[in-house]
Every structure is written in C-alpha cells, then in structure tokens.
Write an enzyme that holds these catalytic residues in place. Structure first.
Site, mmCIF file in Angstrom:
data_model
loop_
_atom_site.group_PDB
_atom_site.id
_atom_site.type_symbol
_atom_site.label_atom_id
_atom_site.label_comp_id
_atom_site.label_asym_id
_atom_site.label_seq_id
_atom_site.Cartn_x
_atom_site.Cartn_y
_atom_site.Cartn_z
ATOM 1 C CB SER A 140 51.909 89.635 53.782
ATOM 2 O OG SER A 140 51.496 88.328 53.450
ATOM 3 C CE1 TYR A 153 55.046 87.452 57.730
ATOM 4 C CE2 TYR A 153 53.010 86.917 56.586
ATOM 5 C CZ TYR A 153 54.316 87.370 56.567
ATOM 6 O OH TYR A 153 54.876 87.757 55.368
#
Length: 256
Positions: A140, A153
C-alpha cells in the site's frame, strides 16, 4: 486479447470481489487458468462459475499454513502447477497507537503479512519445478509512508515491502520474480462508497482495473527483468501536496 498468460496457472487470493475479482477476470482474458481463493465462499464460487473451466474456487484462510498447502495442491492437481501468485488478500483496521488493541494488531498482521509470507513459502518449490514464476505482493502507499491511525495496517504493509525484497534476493536464481505493489485508495467494497475524487494529481481514486492491469504486467513476460521492485500506483498521491492539502492516501488500498 493477446494471450499474455497462455499456459500459466495463477493463484489469486482475496479474489471473490474488488481488485482480486477484476484480476482473475483479466487473467482469464489473457489465457490463464486461475485458482480463486477467499473466505467469502458464495461470492468466490460465483466468480469461478462465471469463468468456467479455466477457474476453480478454493476456500482459503491465508493465515493458515495448512490452507496454503491445500490451495497449492489443488492448483497442481487441477491445472498442473503454479506459475503466478497474486497475494491480494488483506484487511484494514484504523486505530491510533494508544487505542490499538493487541488482538486487532495481531489480526491485521496475521492476514496482511503472515499470509504473504506463507504464500511465498508454499509456492516457491512448485514454481521452481516449473522453471520459474512471478509473485506479486500487495502492500500500500501505507507501506511507503507513515499515516496516522494506521499503526497495524502500516506495520503490515511496510513488512510486505521488506519481505518482498528478501524473497526476490533468495528466489531470483530460480527465475522466480517477486515484486510489491503499493496502491492508493481504490474503489472497492473496502472503501465503502467513498468519494470518487482522489486526493492526488489525477483527481480520482483508483479502479480495480488499474490494479489488475499492473498485476497482468508483473505476471507476464513483459516484466521479465523486474524483481525486488516496489511499484507505486496511486494517481500520484505521494508525489506531493494537491491543492495545498497533505496527502492521506493508502488507507483503503489493495484488497477484497
């Protein structure tokens, strides 16, 4: 279609919907046979049924080594081996450092990072037996920069970036390429219907097809001299500020 994946067998995780679904459909268009994996059985089976004989569905918890072994066995038994692995499955949980629970932190890391590790570990030998392959790991933009309220995350996605490079070093001599991709915000069920106007120079959020096309490039021979790379696909959100506002890309990137 040009048959860029003719004769290839691909495993795509988190493929019942969103980016994963678009990727398996794109791969099928280019001649691949695909093992669709997910914990969402009804949706996954529907995608496989729609694609016909070139696809099969396997229920798959990516945090479990036994599930990975079963998926690879199914790919080998049904289609003859494994050439491509798209580690797409992932979850997103948002919490600030001081309120992040240990249990939720461990859950995010288990899916997003341990799942990628187990996938690479399990497919390495089958790919070696086929003369090589391509592994694409979904990180990401949160794996390229620090973003507030994304401690779990972010940790998982930075970890994906790191283990990708280690695997590229170890598996390169077997002609197995390993790369990570770093999406910004993409229009998937994970984004829950957010704005289509992205905080990036291109002024839109990503589409599943944008990521699927990158998956296709990295799975195909067109990227045969690319390994250990980290490829940012975010509409330019990390290139700088847009309209005077700080970037906050990456919080819904990558999966499902």
């Amino acid at each position: 279609m040009t048959g860029k994946l003719d004769g290839r067998v691909a495993i795509v995780t988190g493929a019942a919907r969103g980016i994963g679904e678009r990727t398996v459909r794109r791969f099928a268009e280019e001649g691949a046979r695909i093992v669709i994996t997910d914990v969402l059985e009804e949706e996954g089976r529907a995608v496989a049924a729609d694609l016909g004989d070139v696809a099969m569905f396997h229920r798959h918890d990516v945090t479990q080594e036994g599930d990975w072994q079963a998926v690879v066995a199914a790919a080998t038994g049904q289609f003859g081996g494994v050439d491509v692995l798209i580690n797409n499955a992932g979850i997103f949980r948002k919490a600030a450092l001081e309120v992040q629970t240990v249990e939720e932190f461990d859950q995010v890391v288990a899916v997003n990072l341990r799942g990628v590790f187990l996938g690479m570990k399990t497919v390495a030998a089958p790919m070696r037996a086929r003369g090589g392959g391509s592994i694409v790991n979904t990180s990401s933009t949160s794996g390229l920069t620090g973003l507030a309220t994304q401690v779990a995350y972010g940790a998982s996605k930075w970890g994906v970036r790191g283990i990708t490079k280690v695997a590229a070093m170890e598996l390169g001599e077997d002609n197995i390429r390993v790369n990570s991709i770093h999406p910004g915000t993409v229009d998937t069920p994970m984004t829950m219907g957010g704005s289509n106007r992205g905080n990036n120079p291109l002024q839109r959020i990503g589409l599943p097809m944008d990521i699927a096309n990158l998956h296709l490039f990295l799975a195909s021979d067109e990227s045969s001299w690319i390994t250990g790379a980290e490829i940012n696909i975010d509409g330019g959100s990390l290139a700088g500020r847009v309209l005077g506002e700080p970037t906050n890309a990456g919080h819904n990137a990558g999966n499902s």
